[in-house]
Each structure stands twice: as structure tokens, then as C-alpha cells.
Design a protein around this motif. Structure first.
Motif, PDB file in Angstrom:
ATOM      1  N   SER A  28       0.750  -1.160   0.138  1.00  0.00           N
ATOM      2  CA  SER A  28       0.115  -0.174   0.075  1.00  0.00           C
ATOM      3  C   SER A  28       0.853   1.082   0.105  1.00  0.00           C
ATOM      4  CB  SER A  28      -0.977  -0.080   1.254  1.00  0.00           C
ATOM      5  OG  SER A  28      -0.162   0.408   2.535  1.00  0.00           O
ATOM      6  N   SER A  29       0.237   2.323  -0.382  1.00  0.00           N
ATOM      7  CA  SER A  29       0.912   3.726  -0.477  1.00  0.00           C
ATOM      8  C   SER A  29       1.584   4.093   0.769  1.00  0.00           C
ATOM      9  CB  SER A  29       0.037   4.618  -1.057  1.00  0.00           C
ATOM     10  OG  SER A  29       0.560   5.975  -0.946  1.00  0.00           O
ATOM     11  N   ASP A  30       0.690   3.720   2.030  1.00  0.00           N
ATOM     12  CA  ASP A  30       1.074   4.144   3.295  1.00  0.00           C
ATOM     13  C   ASP A  30       2.288   3.250   3.961  1.00  0.00           C
ATOM     14  OD1 ASP A  30      -0.736   6.086   3.691  1.00  0.00           O
ATOM     15  OD2 ASP A  30      -2.118   4.569   4.672  1.00  0.00           O
ATOM     16  N   GLU A  31       2.291   1.949   3.316  1.00  0.00           N
ATOM     17  CA  GLU A  31       3.477   1.031   3.762  1.00  0.00           C
ATOM     18  C   GLU A  31       4.943   1.458   3.079  1.00  0.00           C
ATOM     19  OE1 GLU A  31       1.702  -3.268   4.668  1.00  0.00           O
ATOM     20  OE2 GLU A  31       1.671  -2.519   2.455  1.00  0.00           O
ATOM     21  N   ALA A  32       4.511   1.948   1.834  1.00  0.00           N
ATOM     22  CA  ALA A  32       5.619   2.202   0.919  1.00  0.00           C
ATOM     23  C   ALA A  32       6.349   3.744   1.552  1.00  0.00           C
ATOM     24  CB  ALA A  32       5.241   2.479  -0.495  1.00  0.00           C
ATOM     25  N   LYS A  33       5.304   4.580   2.101  1.00  0.00           N
ATOM     26  CA  LYS A  33       5.970   5.758   2.832  1.00  0.00           C
ATOM     27  C   LYS A  33       6.493   5.653   3.992  1.00  0.00           C
ATOM     28  CE  LYS A  33       2.643   9.446   1.462  1.00  0.00           C
ATOM     29  NZ  LYS A  33       1.702  10.141   1.592  1.00  0.00           N
ATOM     30  N   ASP A  34       6.197   4.574   4.872  1.00  0.00           N
ATOM     31  CA  ASP A  34       6.810   4.357   5.889  1.00  0.00           C
ATOM     32  C   ASP A  34       8.134   3.840   5.830  1.00  0.00           C
ATOM     33  OD1 ASP A  34       4.934   4.991   7.933  1.00  0.00           O
ATOM     34  OD2 ASP A  34       4.065   3.059   8.205  1.00  0.00           O
ATOM     35  N   ILE A  35       8.345   2.988   4.780  1.00  0.00           N
ATOM     36  CA  ILE A  35       9.665   2.155   4.522  1.00  0.00           C
ATOM     37  C   ILE A  35      10.559   3.438   3.835  1.00  0.00           C
ATOM     38  CG2 ILE A  35      10.636   0.559   2.724  1.00  0.00           C
ATOM     39  CD1 ILE A  35       8.019  -1.094   3.039  1.00  0.00           C
ATOM     40  N   LEU A  63      19.336   4.363  -1.322  1.00  0.00           N
ATOM     41  CA  LEU A  63      18.257   4.545  -0.981  1.00  0.00           C
ATOM     42  C   LEU A  63      17.004   3.294  -1.221  1.00  0.00           C
ATOM     43  CD1 LEU A  63      16.617   6.587   0.938  1.00  0.00           C
ATOM     44  CD2 LEU A  63      16.153   7.758  -1.243  1.00  0.00           C
ATOM     45  N   TYR A  64      17.340   2.966  -2.577  1.00  0.00           N
ATOM     46  CA  TYR A  64      16.339   1.824  -3.174  1.00  0.00           C
ATOM     47  C   TYR A  64      16.853   0.595  -2.531  1.00  0.00           C
ATOM     48  CZ  TYR A  64      13.712   4.916  -6.193  1.00  0.00           C
ATOM     49  OH  TYR A  64      12.835   5.850  -6.684  1.00  0.00           O
ATOM     50  N   GLY A  65      18.196   0.375  -2.406  1.00  0.00           N
ATOM     51  CA  GLY A  65      18.593  -1.073  -1.972  1.00  0.00           C
ATOM     52  C   GLY A  65      18.234  -0.956  -0.298  1.00  0.00           C
ATOM     53  N   ILE A  66      18.142  -0.081   0.355  1.00  0.00           N
ATOM     54  CA  ILE A  66      17.809  -0.106   1.794  1.00  0.00           C
ATOM     55  C   ILE A  66      16.251  -0.554   1.999  1.00  0.00           C
ATOM     56  CG2 ILE A  66      17.530   0.882   4.138  1.00  0.00           C
ATOM     57  CD1 ILE A  66      19.698   3.031   3.090  1.00  0.00           C
ATOM     58  N   ALA A  67      15.674   0.227   0.931  1.00  0.00           N
ATOM     59  CA  ALA A  67      14.337   0.043   0.817  1.00  0.00           C
ATOM     60  C   ALA A  67      13.775  -1.346   0.437  1.00  0.00           C
ATOM     61  CB  ALA A  67      13.456   1.013   0.179  1.00  0.00           C
ATOM     62  N   LYS A  68      14.577  -1.941  -0.396  1.00  0.00           N
ATOM     63  CA  LYS A  68      14.551  -3.188  -1.011  1.00  0.00           C
ATOM     64  C   LYS A  68      14.278  -4.161   0.140  1.00  0.00           C
ATOM     65  CE  LYS A  68      15.483  -5.676  -5.410  1.00  0.00           C
ATOM     66  NZ  LYS A  68      16.473  -5.624  -6.077  1.00  0.00           N
ATOM     67  N   ASN A  69      15.534  -4.171   0.928  1.00  0.00           N
ATOM     68  CA  ASN A  69      15.788  -4.888   1.769  1.00  0.00           C
ATOM     69  C   ASN A  69      14.816  -4.947   2.920  1.00  0.00           C
ATOM     70  OD1 ASN A  69      18.219  -6.239   0.970  1.00  0.00           O
ATOM     71  ND2 ASN A  69      19.338  -4.579   1.996  1.00  0.00           N
ATOM     72  N   ASN A  72      11.478  -6.600   1.549  1.00  0.00           N
ATOM     73  CA  ASN A  72      11.717  -8.038   1.500  1.00  0.00           C
ATOM     74  C   ASN A  72      11.547  -8.691   2.854  1.00  0.00           C
ATOM     75  OD1 ASN A  72      11.931  -8.313  -1.216  1.00  0.00           O
ATOM     76  ND2 ASN A  72      14.243  -8.132  -1.349  1.00  0.00           N
ATOM     77  N   ASP A  73      12.000  -7.958   3.877  1.00  0.00           N
ATOM     78  CA  ASP A  73      11.897  -8.535   5.033  1.00  0.00           C
ATOM     79  C   ASP A  73      10.849  -8.641   5.707  1.00  0.00           C
ATOM     80  OD1 ASP A  73      14.599  -9.250   5.465  1.00  0.00           O
ATOM     81  OD2 ASP A  73      15.294  -7.208   6.110  1.00  0.00           O
ATOM     82  N   GLY A  74      10.065  -7.510   5.303  1.00  0.00           N
ATOM     83  CA  GLY A  74       8.408  -7.312   5.354  1.00  0.00           C
ATOM     84  C   GLY A  74       7.520  -8.452   4.952  1.00  0.00           C
TER      85      GLY A  74
END
Lengths: 170, 260
Positions: A28-35, A63-69, A72-74
Motif C-alpha cells: 500500500s502507499s502508506d506502507e511504502a511511505k513508512d519504508i 536508498l532503493y537498496g535499503i528499502a528493497k531489503n 523483502n524482510d517485511g
């Protein structure tokens, strides 16, 4: 890194990141925002620690690398999948999220009260040193200390006092 | 409390700045002196709380930036038909031209057969000769038969396993991973620690060793050790970004537990 620079990075990458994360990971957009926010904080800490440079091309991939991890962990956490060779963070996060949030809010409130009790210049000094990772030389100039050692001694007194306030009121 | 250490030294330790020559003694003292341990933990928690509060302030600011971006976006909204009119026209022309002039492959099987070849399992050992103990181990590991690997490696010659050769180091690394996969994290940590003391030239292997060592420590609840190991991880490591996230999570988990 200044707040203005951070704001610039945040605003430059937020939209692109949100569309990418929502489309690619179906979150969701909210989850993406938190990440995104968590990732920007990690990025800022690493720039402040001198672990990476504040340069545009590097920043985006980092930034994208951190977020991707993080995403994926989520996912692993939500789907209860734990690949044999990659049992990362999932096993550390066993607490109920709601309880965690309430506890976190409590802790933040507690340290905020303690910082108010501590007052300035200690408050500013500790934030400059521990959060912004500024060297004593710079802190001494910014806060009008006579020299580096004087700033160092003050920091020592301030952290000791903050610790006493934090634990006194628990 | 033992007054052997000054407040400056305690804080230096918390910040990872205590001179190396004092570090070992200090850590022994922490184990023996409950008050010193408490003091150290209180400093660590105070600093972590300070960082948590600053993160929270930043997140509030970020929410404000989000609304600013949202407002900017609202001001820039263009009607759908205006925004896409050129793209729609181009698509119609392209579809028309494709229909008449382009010959596209009709059969995916043709393309597939052109590139297909049977997958062959590659093994470093010769098919004719009997496999050596090390080769058997490597294959067991590759097949993810971790229990069998651990049983088999005991039969290999100690001269080979305990040397500092490339093969020996690889076998010991696989052993550490196998121990980890079979949930024997304590022995896995010991194996990784002994590997870390060896001269290893292959940087990616070195990074693998460090990363899985950190994971095992985390699994065992050796949070301080894990965080310290993360701080030593090279920024060139492919696990670096991941490790920073792990570090943040460990720190949060750690003080929450201590304050509980």
C-alpha cells in the motif's frame, strides 16, 4: 547533512520511490511511505557517519537498496517464509506490533520530558554530537565553547545528567 | 561499584572509543561487576532513546514534506485526455503500421528450441575417479544435505581440514553454515570466529563469513557482539546495507528489552 539537504533528497525521491515500491512489491502507499521514511533516516545516518558520500547517483541506488531489503524482510515476516540461508530479521521481530508501537510512543514521550528537564545548551550539544555526528571542533565553534576540550567536558556532564534524569523518572 | 573506571572511560566504552589495551579488561569487569554493567546499559539506553526521539522528530517533518508534495501535485493535475492525447494518437498509428508491415514471430516453440539445451550439473571432480572426502563434502553441501555434510567432514583427514589452504577454508566455512542450518548456532559462531582469524584473500568469502557470523550472534541473542561485528563490516560488503538495517533493528530490540 543539513535539514535542507535532507528535505531536498526526500522531496526529490519520494514520488518516484512510492510508484516504484507500490508497483513492484504490491504494497500500500502508506506502507511504502513508512519504508521510504525509515530508509531516508538510515541513509542520513550513514552520510553523517561518513560511510557514504552525499552524491546524487549513489544516493538513489543506496536508498532503493535499503528499502528493497526492508520490503523483502517485511514480506518474509508476513508470509512466514524463512529461506534456509537467509533467516534475517524475522526472528528478531516477535513482538506484537501494536504493543511495540505503544511502548515506542511511551519511550519517546519519556525522553522528550527528560530532555525538557535537561534544558539547553545540553540538549543541543547532545543532539549535535550523538545524532548529527558533528566533531567537537565544529560543535565548539557552533556553540561558542572556548575550545574542543571544553565542549568535550560539557558533553560528558550533559550525558551523565540526562542518564540520571531518564532513570530517575522511570 | 568498582571505582576502577572513570565516567569518561565508561562513556568511551559505550561510544566504542575505549583504547584497545583497556577493552578486554573492561569487558571482563562488566561481567563481574553488576553495577558497572548497569551503568553501561543505562548510558547505552539513554543514547538510543535520544536517537529514537530525533528519528521521531524527523518523521514528523517528513509528514509535513509529504503534505507539501501532495499540494504541489494537486496544483499540477492535467485532464486525462490532454495528458495522454499525443500518446493515444501515436499508439493508433503504431498499431496500424504493425498490422500491415511487421512480421512478428508466430511460434514461441521455435524460439525456445533455438536456445534450449539440457541443464548439466557441473562438478569439479572427475567422473571416473573415486571422489575424495573433500569432494564428497562439497557435493553434499551443494545438495544442501547439511547433516550429512557434518557427518562426512569428520571422516576427512585433519591435515586437510586444519590447514590454511583455500579448500580447507571453504570446507570450514561450509561446516559453519551447515551448523547454522542445523540450528547449532553456538558451534557455528565458534567456527566462524576461528575462520575470522585466518588469512583469507577472497573478499567475498570474507564478507560471507562476517555476515553469517553476525546473523548467528543475533540469533543467539548476543546483541552487543552482533552490533560490534556490524560496525566492523566493510562498507564495500554486499551485506552492508542489510547490516545497517539489522543494526537499527537490533538496537531497538535491545533497549526495549532492557527497559522492560
Amino acid at each position: 547533512m543539513t535539514e535542507k539537504e535532507l528535505e531536498q533528497i526526500y522531496k526529490n525521491h519520494q514520488r518516484g520511490f512510492l510508484s516504484w515500491a507500490v508497483y513492484k512489491f504490491n504494497i500500500s502507499s502508506d506502507e511504502a511511505k513508512d519504508i521510504f521514511q525509515d530508509s531516508v533516516i538510515v541513509l542520513m545516518q550513514n552520510i553523517n557517519d561518513g560511510k557514504m558520500k552525499n552524491e546524487a547517483p549513489q544516493i538513489k541506488s543506496y536508498l532503493y537498496g535499503i528499502a528493497k531489503n526492508k520490503i523483502n524482510d517485511g514480506f518474509r515476516k508476513n508470509k512466514n517464509i524463512m529461506p534456509l540461508n537467509d533467516f534475517d530479521l524475522k526472528f528478531l521481530m516477535q513482538d506484537n506490533e501494536l504493543e511495540e508501537k505503544t511502548e515506542k510512543e511511551f519511550l519517546i514521550l519519556h525522553i522528550e520530558k527528560s530532555l525538557i528537564a535537561l534544558g539547553n545548551p545540553c540538549n543541543d550539544l547532545l543532539i549535535k554530537y550523538y545524532f548529527e555526528n558533528k566533531p567537537f571542533k565544529l560543535i565548539a565553534v557552533e556553540m561558542n565553547y572556548s575550545n574542543e576540550d571544553s565542549a568535550k567536558t560539557s558533553k560528558l556532564k550533559c550525558i551523565k545528567r540526562l542518564k540520571e534524569i531518564v532513570y530517575k523518572s522511570i | 561499584m568498582n571505582k576502577k573506571y572513570t565516567q569518561t572511560q565508561i562513556i568511551d566504552y559505550v561510544e566504542g572509543k575505549l583504547p584497545k589495551e583497556l577493552l578486554a579488561d573492561f569487558e571482563t569487569e562488566i561481567e563481574n561487576d553488576i553495577d558497572l554493567k548497569k551503568e553501561v546499559n543505562q548510558y547505552k539506553n539513554t543514547i538510543l532513546l535520544l536517537k529514537l526521539q530525533q528519528d521521531n522528530i524527523l518523521k514528523t517533518k517528513m509528514k509535513q514534506w509529504d503534505s507539501e508534495l501532495e499540494n504541489e501535485k494537486k496544483g499540477k493535475i492535467i485532464p486525462f485526455y490532454m495528458k495522454f492525447s499525443v500518446s493515444i494518437a501515436a499508439s493508433i498509428v503504431f498499431a496500424f503500421l504493425s498490422f500491415h508491415f511487421l512480421i512478428l514471430p508466430r511460434n514461441n516453440s521455435v524460439i525456445y528450441n533455438q536456445f534450449y539445451s539440457e541443464y548439466e550439473f557441473m562438478s569439479s571432480r572427475s567422473i571416473i575417479t573415486e571422489p575424495t572426502c573433500e569432494e564428497t563434502c562439497m557435493e553434499l553441501f551443494q545438495l544442501k544435505k547439511y547433516d550429512d555434510y557434518l557427518t562426512n567432514i569428520k571422516n576427512c583427514s585433519p591435515n586437510i581440514i586444519n590447514s590454511e589452504s583455500e579448500v580447507s577454508i571453504k570446507l570450514r566455512f561450509y561446516k559453519a553454515i551447515s551448523l547454522m542450518e542445523t540450528k547449532d548456532y553456538k558451534n557455528s559462531v565458534l567456527e566462524f570466529e576461528s575462520l575470522q582469524s585466518l588469512p583469507i584473500n577472497e573478499i567475498s568469502l570474507k564478507n560471507d563469513i562476517d555476515w553469517y557470523y553476525i546473523l548467528c550472534l543475533a540469533k543467539l541473542g548476543e546483541t552487543e557482539k552482533a552490533i560490534f561485528a556490524i560496525s566492523k563490516l566493510s562498507s564495500e560488503s554486499k551485506y552492508f546495507e542489510k547490516s545497517q538495517i539489522l543494526k537499527t533493528t537490533l538496537q531497538k530490540y535491545w533497549y526495549e528489552n532492557l527497559l522492560r
